[in-house]
Design an enzyme around this catalytic site. Structure first.
Site, PDB file in Angstrom:
ATOM      1  N   GLN A 290       2.987   9.911   1.232  1.00 34.06           N
ATOM      2  CA  GLN A 290       4.265   9.194   1.144  1.00 34.06           C
ATOM      3  C   GLN A 290       5.043   9.532  -0.114  1.00 34.06           C
ATOM      4  OE1 GLN A 290       2.317   5.220   2.119  1.00 34.06           O
ATOM      5  NE2 GLN A 290       4.293   5.035   3.159  1.00 34.06           N
TER       6      GLN A 290
ATOM      7  N   CYS B 106       5.823  -0.207   7.204  1.00 32.41           N
ATOM      8  CA  CYS B 106       5.458   0.933   6.362  1.00 32.41           C
ATOM      9  C   CYS B 106       6.668   1.315   5.525  1.00 32.41           C
ATOM     10  CB  CYS B 106       5.035   2.102   7.251  1.00 32.41           C
ATOM     11  SG  CYS B 106       4.598   3.599   6.358  1.00 32.41           S
ATOM     12  N   LEU B 107       6.455   1.621   4.251  1.00 36.22           N
ATOM     13  CA  LEU B 107       7.573   2.004   3.382  1.00 36.22           C
ATOM     14  C   LEU B 107       8.241   3.293   3.859  1.00 36.22           C
ATOM     15  CD1 LEU B 107       6.247   1.155  -0.197  1.00 36.22           C
ATOM     16  CD2 LEU B 107       7.793  -0.170   1.242  1.00 36.22           C
TER      17      LEU B 107
ATOM     18  N   HIS C 151      -4.421   1.179   7.560  1.00 29.00           N
ATOM     19  CA  HIS C 151      -3.069   1.754   7.577  1.00 29.00           C
ATOM     20  C   HIS C 151      -2.978   2.939   6.613  1.00 29.00           C
ATOM     21  CE1 HIS C 151       1.514   1.167   7.573  1.00 29.00           C
ATOM     22  NE2 HIS C 151       1.287   2.050   6.612  1.00 29.00           N
ATOM     23  N   GLU C 152      -3.424   2.723   5.380  1.00 28.38           N
ATOM     24  CA  GLU C 152      -3.307   3.792   4.373  1.00 28.38           C
ATOM     25  C   GLU C 152      -4.242   4.955   4.696  1.00 28.38           C
ATOM     26  OE1 GLU C 152      -0.765   3.571   2.630  1.00 28.38           O
ATOM     27  OE2 GLU C 152      -0.456   1.446   2.989  1.00 28.38           O
TER      28      GLU C 152
ATOM     29  N   GLY D 145       0.830  -1.195   0.000  1.00 30.51           N
ATOM     30  CA  GLY D 145       0.000   0.000   0.000  1.00 30.51           C
ATOM     31  C   GLY D 145       0.863   1.243   0.000  1.00 30.51           C
TER      32      GLY D 145
ATOM     33  N   HIS E 185      -2.705   7.338   7.039  1.00 26.75           N
ATOM     34  CA  HIS E 185      -1.720   8.253   6.452  1.00 26.75           C
ATOM     35  C   HIS E 185      -2.378   9.570   6.027  1.00 26.75           C
ATOM     36  CE1 HIS E 185       2.155   6.248   6.188  1.00 26.75           C
ATOM     37  NE2 HIS E 185       1.617   5.143   5.707  1.00 26.75           N
TER      38      HIS E 185
HETATM   39 NI    NI Z   1       2.530   3.287   5.561  1.00 25.59          NI
END
Ligand code: NI
Length: 150
Positions: free
Chosen positions: A51, A88-89, A130-131, A46, A134
């Site tokens: 991000q 998380c990236l 999660h997304e 995701g 953000h």
């Molecule tokens: Ni993330």
């Protein structure tokens, strides 16, 4: 398509509340294509607008079942609980056990601006939560019960 730079934890852009997507135009489509390419190139499941430095309410997800895109999402129902590993990236190398709903119902718009409703469970439900976080400047660590050692 192009791979974009993924913003890392510590950059204030990750703590902002995003604004709604207003234009469902070619620029949005190329952003979504770039985000998908960036996510897959980094082995993510995701990726959300902030991000890649875009403070708009949108994210892409692919948990292995195909590409999903969400604009202006709203989680309208949750139930159940799951506790599982999450990362998380934007926080490379860090993983923790989080507590999330097992089931979510989300309303959102697709890239054409059409509204849809999706019922998700398990990993997909976790990814949506999660997304979606953000978009309100929240990182997964706020949901971590305990961090995991590498
Ligand atoms: Ni993330």
């Amino acid at each position: 398509m192009a791979i974009r730079n993924v913003v890392k934890e510590g950059d204030p852009v990750l703590n902002k509340v995003c604004r709604p997507v207003e234009k469902f135009d070619d620029k949005l489509k190329s952003l979504l294509d770039d985000m998908y390419e960036t996510m897959t190139a980094n082995d993510g499941v995701g990726l959300a607008g902030p991000q890649v430095g875009i403070l708009r309410r949108l994210f892409v997800i692919d948990i292995g079942d195909g590409r999903l895109e969400f604009m202006n999402p709203r989680i309208i129902k949750t139930s159940g609980v799951q506790e599982s590993s999450e990362g998380c990236l934007s926080c490379p190398g860090e993983f923790g056990i989080t507590r999330r709903p097992m089931y979510v119902t989300v309303e959102a718009y697709n890239r054409e601006g059409d509204r849809f409703t999706l019922n998700a469970e398990g990993l997909l439900a976790k990814a949506i939560c999660h997304e979606n976080d953000h978009l309100d400047g929240i990182l997964f660590k706020e949901h971590v019960i305990r961090m995991e050692k590498n």
